[in-house]
Design an enzyme around this catalytic site. Structure first.
Site, PDB file in Angstrom:
ATOM      1  CB  CYS A   2       2.227 -28.006  12.698  1.00 15.15           C
ATOM      2  SG  CYS A   2       2.885 -28.617  13.913  1.00 15.15           S
ATOM      3  NE  ARG A  28      -2.205 -24.905   9.530  1.00 16.46           N
ATOM      4  CZ  ARG A  28      -2.951 -26.093   9.374  1.00 16.46           C
ATOM      5  NH1 ARG A  28      -4.420 -25.378   9.120  1.00 16.46           N
ATOM      6  NH2 ARG A  28      -3.231 -26.665   9.272  1.00 16.46           N
ATOM      7  CD1 TRP A  75      -0.769 -26.678  20.212  1.00 17.24           C
ATOM      8  CD2 TRP A  75      -1.879 -25.447  19.112  1.00 17.24           C
ATOM      9  NE1 TRP A  75      -1.329 -26.472  20.789  1.00 17.24           N
ATOM     10  CE2 TRP A  75      -2.084 -25.177  20.307  1.00 17.24           C
ATOM     11  CE3 TRP A  75      -1.540 -24.516  18.600  1.00 17.24           C
ATOM     12  CZ2 TRP A  75      -3.071 -24.018  20.566  1.00 17.24           C
ATOM     13  CZ3 TRP A  75      -2.911 -23.508  18.373  1.00 17.24           C
ATOM     14  CH2 TRP A  75      -2.791 -23.755  19.982  1.00 17.24           C
ATOM     15  CG  ASN A  99      -0.538 -30.444  10.186  1.00 16.97           C
ATOM     16  OD1 ASN A  99      -0.370 -30.850  11.655  1.00 16.97           O
ATOM     17  ND2 ASN A  99      -1.425 -30.178   9.965  1.00 16.97           N
ATOM     18  N   GLY A 100       0.392 -33.780  12.019  1.00 10.84           N
ATOM     19  CA  GLY A 100      -0.372 -34.798  12.025  1.00 10.84           C
ATOM     20  C   GLY A 100       0.602 -35.344  13.019  1.00 10.84           C
ATOM     21  CD  GLU A 484     -23.364 -32.904  18.035  1.00 13.69           C
ATOM     22  OE1 GLU A 484     -23.351 -32.558  17.055  1.00 13.69           O
ATOM     23  OE2 GLU A 484     -24.721 -32.243  19.173  1.00 13.69           O
ATOM     24  CE  LYS A 488     -23.190 -30.848  15.049  1.00 17.53           C
ATOM     25  NZ  LYS A 488     -23.871 -30.521  15.779  1.00 17.53           N
ATOM     26  CD  GLU A 491     -26.429 -27.562  15.803  1.00 17.21           C
ATOM     27  OE1 GLU A 491     -26.599 -26.229  15.983  1.00 17.21           O
ATOM     28  OE2 GLU A 491     -25.717 -28.284  14.988  1.00 17.21           O
ATOM     29  CG  HIS A 507     -40.204 -46.576  29.687  1.00 19.64           C
ATOM     30  ND1 HIS A 507     -41.055 -46.885  30.219  1.00 19.64           N
ATOM     31  CD2 HIS A 507     -39.030 -47.347  29.229  1.00 19.64           C
ATOM     32  CE1 HIS A 507     -40.761 -47.536  31.022  1.00 19.64           C
ATOM     33  NE2 HIS A 507     -39.022 -48.525  29.919  1.00 19.64           N
ATOM     34  CE  LYS A 607     -18.562 -21.995  15.560  1.00 23.72           C
ATOM     35  NZ  LYS A 607     -18.852 -23.892  15.002  1.00 23.72           N
TER      36      LYS A 607
END
Length: 612
Positions: A2, A28, A75, A99-100, A484, A488, A491, A507, A607
């Protein structure tokens, strides 16, 4: 996500300025919009469902005078995007925008109803207005009433508030969701980001976590969460570039990491009806998916999004009993997979919705006759337009190339969808659904709590920045988080890193262990912790420098075996993989900063990968 604007104006009418700010904030959210103003101390408001232009039509027919006001573009999280649920919300002399997510709003609402308060909406926000109004009725000043109410709120929020009869007062507060003060010439502003206040001032104050503020036309005072008066720096911003401002963050990636209480709250709110404590999946053109009709689920994605599907594979099989196959999009078509002629669903995950390999895999599945769905962050993207069902992630714009908030938003959406599948397939009871949605709703608060570890992680990163190779290990649902974490680090720091299932250590990967190779264990104290502890001891026995990421119970069980540790907040195993994504993101970020690399635009990367 929001948008919030507050104006404590001097001469100019507030409404046109509020609408101008909301137009800049419409990205938003555009489920509804509304404004409220004070004219000679009298409070009035206008609201409309749908996009901002609908509110503009309302204001054209029934203008709203006054130089002081608040505005909101929504939203929807709690309650559908109707006129009644649109902000601002009013209770007695209080008007506010939010907002939240207020996690404990049901308990607060019940308590207030027992005192005679009557609610008109399904939103959590209305509860805050009634709570403040209830404190005002005891004789407290607006400032004291807000301070007392904030102490009762659990969750992530940004609030802007004004009061009937108080022509020279705005109050704001933030916890988990961003809020800035705009400092003008004889007038003051509040906004969800610098973009909101950029048309009116080039001087802003970024409120820190837990801050709240009291504004008058002559100035402002910021208070920390404990009520003590504090000073926050004023920062110049350029109006033209406000849309891509990093604020008081050094990099976009850092900003986006710290936006995750907000982005996860938005995404969870899009799927979880907090009043009924149930998951309600979005529909596309009235269509929805019958999860009981499927015998197989194929999930396809690239990069970080692929690791999100690897986590979700555990959820769908354990919660829904649905056989799952996850695939890397760039390999999917070329192995010519044997797809079911009936009973199959293909689910695609993409931040941009334009990833070339994922789009090609989607078309392959459609040609084979499979039902299709997509979890995407851009609802107008190619993938979103071509699937049968769009499942949005509400992460908002992500500028940093290394995905952070988009990843956790994807996990939130996948978790909600897995609950739906479990209910539809009879694997989860109604009580199970209530339990799991409650756990999922706790996530934004726990993410905000995890940020308290930032200085600790930054200190650990100084040593890791000297490494040439780093190994990440995890078991079960945390194996994808280990992968992940390694991605990161690769990257943005250019350190070679690999993620392995810790059960595979003997292994092969154990041959890489030496005193110069840090080993990061992602291991909360869950049903597999004893197995992880055994692997940890094997690494330590060979001189490996172990960094254990676990909770208090896990660290106590590990004793002095790990050389270093990060103590995470206690959480339910269901959301642990989402929460444990945070420290591996923060670790990668701080290592990259220590090495001096280009964090937001790492070499050779883009991106969105729109070519094969």
């Amino acid at each position: 996500m929001c948008g919030i604007i507050g104006i404590l104006g001097r001469d100019a009418e507030a409404t046109p300025r509020l609408v101008e700010a909301l137009r800049r904030l419409e990205y938003r959210g555009y489920d509804s919009a509304g404004v409220a103003t004070l004219e000679n101390g009298h409070l009035d408001r206008r609201r409309a469902a749908g996009k901002l232009r609908n509110l503009e039509d309302v204001l054209r027919d029934t203008p709203l005078p006054g130089t002081t006001g608040i505005g909101h573009t929504r939203w929807a999280t709690h309650g559908p995007p109707t006129l009644d649920n649109a902000h601002p919300h009013v209770s007695g002399p209080v008007a506010l925008v939010h907002n939240g997510i207020i996690e404990n709003f049901r308990a607060l609402r019940s308590e207030l109803e027992s005192k005679g308060h009557t609610f008109e909406t399904q939103t959590d926000t209305e509860t805050v207005a009634h709570l403040i109004a209830d404190h005002l009725q005891t004789g407290l000043s607006p400032q004291a009433a807000v301070e007392k109410a904030l102490g009762h709120l659990e969750g992530a929020f940004a609030l802007a508030m004004m009061f009937e009869g108080e022509q020279d007062l705005l109050i704001g507060a933030r916890k988990g969701s961003p809020l800035v003060i705009g400092v003008g010439d004889g007038e003051m502003f509040l906004g969800s980001d610098a973009l909101a206040v950029a048309p009116f001032t080039n001087q802003v104050v970024y409120l820190e976590e837990g801050d709240w503020c009291v504004l008058s036309r002559d100035g402002y005072q910021v208070y920390a969460a404990d009520g003590s008066a504090v000073t926050r720096a004023e920062t110049p911003v350029q109006g033209a570039g406000a849309a891509i401002e990093k604020g008081n963050y050094r990099h976009f990636m850092q900003k986006e990491i710290f936006e995750q209480p907000d982005s996860t709250a938005r995404t969870i709110g899009a799927y979880v009806n907090a009043l009924s404590q149930s998951v309600e999946l979005p529909k596309t053109d009235g269509r929805e998916i019958d999860w009981s009709a499927f015998t197989h689920l194929h999930m396809v994605a690239c990069g970080t999004a692929y690791y999100a599907t690897c986590v979700a594979e555990y959820w769908f099989e354990q919660l829904a009993g649905l056989p799952v196959k996850t695939d890397i999009a760039s390999e999917f078509r070329y192995r010519e997979p044997a797809l079911p002629t009936s009973g199959g669903l293909a689910l695609f995950v993409s931040q941009s919705g334009e990833t070339a390999d994922t789009l090609a895999a989607l078309r392959y599945c459609k040609q084979a006759g499979l039902a299709t769905a997509a979890i995407v962050n851009v609802p107008t993207s190619s993938i979103a337009r071509e699937v049968d069902l769009v499942l949005p992630t509400l992460a908002g714009p992500e500028i940093g190339v290394a995905s952070t908030k988009a990843f956790t938003a994807q996990l939130c959406a996948l978790a909600a969808v897995a609950i739906t599948a479990g209910r539809a397939r009879g694997k989860l009871s109604r009580d199970d659904e209530i339990h799991l949605t409650g756990i999922l709703s706790e996530l934004p608060r726990l993410i905000a709590e995890t940020f308290k570890l930032d200085n600790t992680i930054a200190a650990l990163a100084r040593g890791m920045a000297k490494a040439r190779d780093v190994i990440y290990l995890g078991r079960g649902v945390h194996y994808p988080i280990a992968m992940e974490g390694a991605l990161k680090l690769k990257e943005i720091s250019y350190i070679h890193a690999e993620g392995y299932a810790s059960g595979e250590l003997k292994h092969g990967p154990i041959a890489l262990i030496d005193e110069d190779t840090p080993v990061v264990f992602v291991a909360p104290h869950d049903g597999l912790f004893d197995k992880s502890l055994s692997n940890l001891q094997e690494v330590a026995a060979r001189g490996g420098l172990v960094l254990l990421i676990s909770d208090k119970k896990g660290l106590e069980a590990a004793g002095d075996t790990p050389a270093q540790s990060i103590e995470m907040p206690d959480c339910d195993p269901f959301i642990a993989p989402i929460l444990y994504a945070l420290p591996v993101q923060m670790l990668a970020y701080h290592v990259a900063v220590e090495k001096g690399t280009d964090v937001d635009q790492p070499r050779n990367l883009a991106k969105s990968v729109t070519v094969e």
